[in-house]
Design a protein around this motif. Structure first.
Motif, PDB file in Angstrom:
ATOM      1  N   LEU A   1      23.193 -33.644  43.944  1.00 51.76           N
ATOM      2  CA  LEU A   1      23.438 -33.131  42.592  1.00 51.76           C
ATOM      3  C   LEU A   1      22.140 -33.091  41.806  1.00 51.76           C
ATOM      4  O   LEU A   1      21.832 -32.086  41.145  1.00 51.76           O
ATOM      5  N   HIS A   2      21.356 -34.158  41.860  1.00 55.01           N
ATOM      6  CA  HIS A   2      20.090 -34.187  41.144  1.00 55.01           C
ATOM      7  C   HIS A   2      19.133 -33.114  41.665  1.00 55.01           C
ATOM      8  O   HIS A   2      18.396 -32.498  40.891  1.00 55.01           O
ATOM      9  N   ASP A   3      19.159 -32.875  42.975  1.00 59.36           N
ATOM     10  CA  ASP A   3      18.288 -31.841  43.547  1.00 59.36           C
ATOM     11  C   ASP A   3      18.655 -30.457  43.009  1.00 59.36           C
ATOM     12  O   ASP A   3      17.766 -29.615  42.790  1.00 59.36           O
ATOM     13  N   ARG A   4      19.948 -30.203  42.801  1.00 55.81           N
ATOM     14  CA  ARG A   4      20.390 -28.877  42.363  1.00 55.81           C
ATOM     15  C   ARG A   4      20.248 -28.669  40.862  1.00 55.81           C
ATOM     16  O   ARG A   4      20.206 -27.532  40.398  1.00 55.81           O
TER      17      ARG A   4
ATOM     18  N   ALA B   1      18.167 -29.904  32.697  1.00 55.82           N
ATOM     19  CA  ALA B   1      19.416 -30.664  32.758  1.00 55.82           C
ATOM     20  C   ALA B   1      19.118 -32.144  32.992  1.00 55.82           C
ATOM     21  O   ALA B   1      19.738 -33.023  32.361  1.00 55.82           O
ATOM     22  N   ARG B   2      18.166 -32.435  33.877  1.00 54.72           N
ATOM     23  CA  ARG B   2      17.809 -33.833  34.126  1.00 54.72           C
ATOM     24  C   ARG B   2      17.108 -34.445  32.912  1.00 54.72           C
ATOM     25  O   ARG B   2      17.293 -35.627  32.601  1.00 54.72           O
TER      26      ARG B   2
ATOM     27  N   VAL C   1      29.395 -32.926  44.761  1.00 49.93           N
ATOM     28  CA  VAL C   1      29.504 -33.534  43.439  1.00 49.93           C
ATOM     29  C   VAL C   1      28.796 -32.615  42.460  1.00 49.93           C
ATOM     30  O   VAL C   1      27.610 -32.307  42.628  1.00 49.93           O
ATOM     31  N   VAL C   2      29.531 -32.164  41.441  1.00 51.14           N
ATOM     32  CA  VAL C   2      28.967 -31.189  40.503  1.00 51.14           C
ATOM     33  C   VAL C   2      28.710 -31.803  39.127  1.00 51.14           C
ATOM     34  O   VAL C   2      28.116 -31.142  38.265  1.00 51.14           O
ATOM     35  N   ALA C   3      29.156 -33.052  38.907  1.00 51.93           N
ATOM     36  CA  ALA C   3      28.917 -33.709  37.618  1.00 51.93           C
ATOM     37  C   ALA C   3      29.064 -35.211  37.777  1.00 51.93           C
ATOM     38  O   ALA C   3      29.789 -35.697  38.653  1.00 51.93           O
ATOM     39  N   LEU C   4      28.348 -35.935  36.916  1.00 55.34           N
ATOM     40  CA  LEU C   4      28.360 -37.396  36.916  1.00 55.34           C
ATOM     41  C   LEU C   4      28.548 -37.847  35.471  1.00 55.34           C
ATOM     42  O   LEU C   4      27.850 -37.385  34.570  1.00 55.34           O
TER      43      LEU C   4
ATOM     44  N   GLU D   1      25.901 -30.196  36.589  1.00 59.11           N
ATOM     45  CA  GLU D   1      25.099 -29.166  37.250  1.00 59.11           C
ATOM     46  C   GLU D   1      25.098 -27.894  36.409  1.00 59.11           C
ATOM     47  O   GLU D   1      26.115 -27.516  35.820  1.00 59.11           O
ATOM     48  N   ASP D   2      23.956 -27.211  36.357  1.00 60.63           N
ATOM     49  CA  ASP D   2      23.772 -26.082  35.443  1.00 60.63           C
ATOM     50  C   ASP D   2      24.879 -25.036  35.550  1.00 60.63           C
ATOM     51  O   ASP D   2      25.415 -24.581  34.536  1.00 60.63           O
ATOM     52  N   ARG D   3      25.258 -24.655  36.768  1.00 57.13           N
ATOM     53  CA  ARG D   3      26.239 -23.572  36.913  1.00 57.13           C
ATOM     54  C   ARG D   3      27.652 -24.004  36.517  1.00 57.13           C
ATOM     55  O   ARG D   3      28.541 -23.184  36.405  1.00 57.13           O
ATOM     56  N   TRP D   4      27.853 -25.309  36.267  1.00 55.56           N
ATOM     57  CA  TRP D   4      29.153 -25.806  35.835  1.00 55.56           C
ATOM     58  C   TRP D   4      29.174 -26.120  34.342  1.00 55.56           C
ATOM     59  O   TRP D   4      30.211 -26.551  33.822  1.00 55.56           O
TER      60      TRP D   4
END
Length: 344
Positions: free
Chosen positions: A203-206, A211-212, A248-251, A270-273
């Motif tokens: 998730l962090h890589d994407r 966003a990070r 995993v698309v969100a934390l 994640e940006d696209r979500w």
């Protein structure tokens, strides 16, 4: 005549209660309510009485009748309510508003003060007018009542009352919830566990550097293992992951803080979500968990240019304030007043 609340310890022998009642009657007392409680070195009898004699006269009379550690304090007609009925009404209020646990526990015990304590402050104190009631491994409520020491029976009542505000023990840690987003997509939300280590790394890589940066105040390229382990530690907080199609698309994180009654929340989506309602759904779940754990308030610290998150938190009812750093704002949300409107 005045109302007095009278408490005395007696030996567990037949006739002791009758002797105390007779002593009060001799002083013109009319017993309007009474309870019997267990304690470490005998039985504690408590009376609410309407009596013309003063507290000192009543104390001497009860000591002559076999009472020990007699305490006599002023009472009001309000204390003549039926105690089981009063306890049930308070329990009903607690189930509806668990975030008011300290206040309602104080009402139950007719305490002078009731507040959260945290960490090392939770240790028991030798003062019998202070009662520490554990709520979670690192949180408790400290209750103070200056005039009347707490009994073992009252400590048991307090522990039972606190359990009403806690999540059901049978709720499994792996509970999964489906979240349908505004565009019809569906995600599955689960508690964070070490099983998701690689998925959270991906998730962090994407996620984009922005966003990070919004989540960590730096474009952290990866989550350090020690930080991930801390997020999985349920004695330090509760975290959720949202998944879709094996990713995993969100934390979302709820973190316990040194401030009693206050937890902190943070999110990485994640940006696209983003912009599809997932952040709002996770925020409501996190605030709901804070409420069920007995927290009164959640806070979030965010960069002032994080417009999307600021808008979301305001839509939930949070108030914003600037910090000493002009680039950082703090949002605070009372868990009992979370708005029901959807974020814009």
């Amino acid at each position: 005549m005045g109302f007095l609340r009278i408490r005395t310890t007696v030996d567990e022998r037949p006739g002791r209660l009758a002797s105390l009642a007779a002593a009060l009657a001799e002083k013109g007392g009319n017993i309007l309510g009474m309870s019997v409680q267990s304690d470490t070195d005998g039985t504690v009898d408590e009376f609410v009485a309407e009596i013309p004699a003063g507290p000192e006269v009543v104390r001497e009379a009860l000591e002559a009748a076999g009472g020990r550690r007699v305490k006599v304090v002023a009472a009001t007609a309000h204390q003549l309510t039926d105690e089981p009925t009063r306890a049930l009404l308070l329990a009903s209020r607690l189930r509806a508003m668990p975030w008011r646990l300290p206040e309602l526990l104080g009402e139950l015990l007719r305490a002078d003060d009731s507040r959260w304590v945290y960490g090392s402050d939770m240790s028991d104190l030798p003062d019998p007018t202070l009662l520490t009631v554990p709520v979670a491994p690192r949180r408790a409520i400290r209750v103070r009542r200056a005039d009347l020491p707490f009994t073992l029976t009252e400590a048991a009542r307090a522990a039972s009352f606190v359990r009403l505000a806690q999540p059901p023990p049978h709720q499994p840690a792996g509970t999964e919830r489906a979240v349908r987003l505004s565009d019809g997509a569906e995600t599955q939300v689960r508690p964070l566990t070490p099983l998701y280590r690689e998925a959270v790394r991906d998730l962090h890589d994407r996620c984009s550097p922005e966003a990070r940066r919004f989540r960590y105040f730096t474009s952290m390229p990866m989550l350090p293992p020690r930080v991930f382990d801390r997020l999985c530690d349920r004695t330090r907080g509760h975290s959720l992951v949202a998944g879709h199609d094996g990713q995993v698309v969100a934390l979302a994180n709820l973190m316990f803080t040194p401030d009693p009654g206050i937890a902190e929340m943070a999110f990485l989506v994640e940006d696209r979500w983003q912009g599809r309602g997932l952040g709002a759904a996770l925020a409501r779940m996190i605030v709901g968990e804070a409420r069920d754990l007995g927290f009164a308030e959640v806070k979030a610290t965010l960069l002032s240019d994080n417009v999307r998150m600021r808008r979301l938190l305001v839509s939930l009812g949070a108030t914003m304030s600037y910090t000493e750093d002009p680039g950082v704002v703090e949002a605070r949300l009372a868990v009992g007043v979370m708005a029901t409107a959807s974020p814009s």
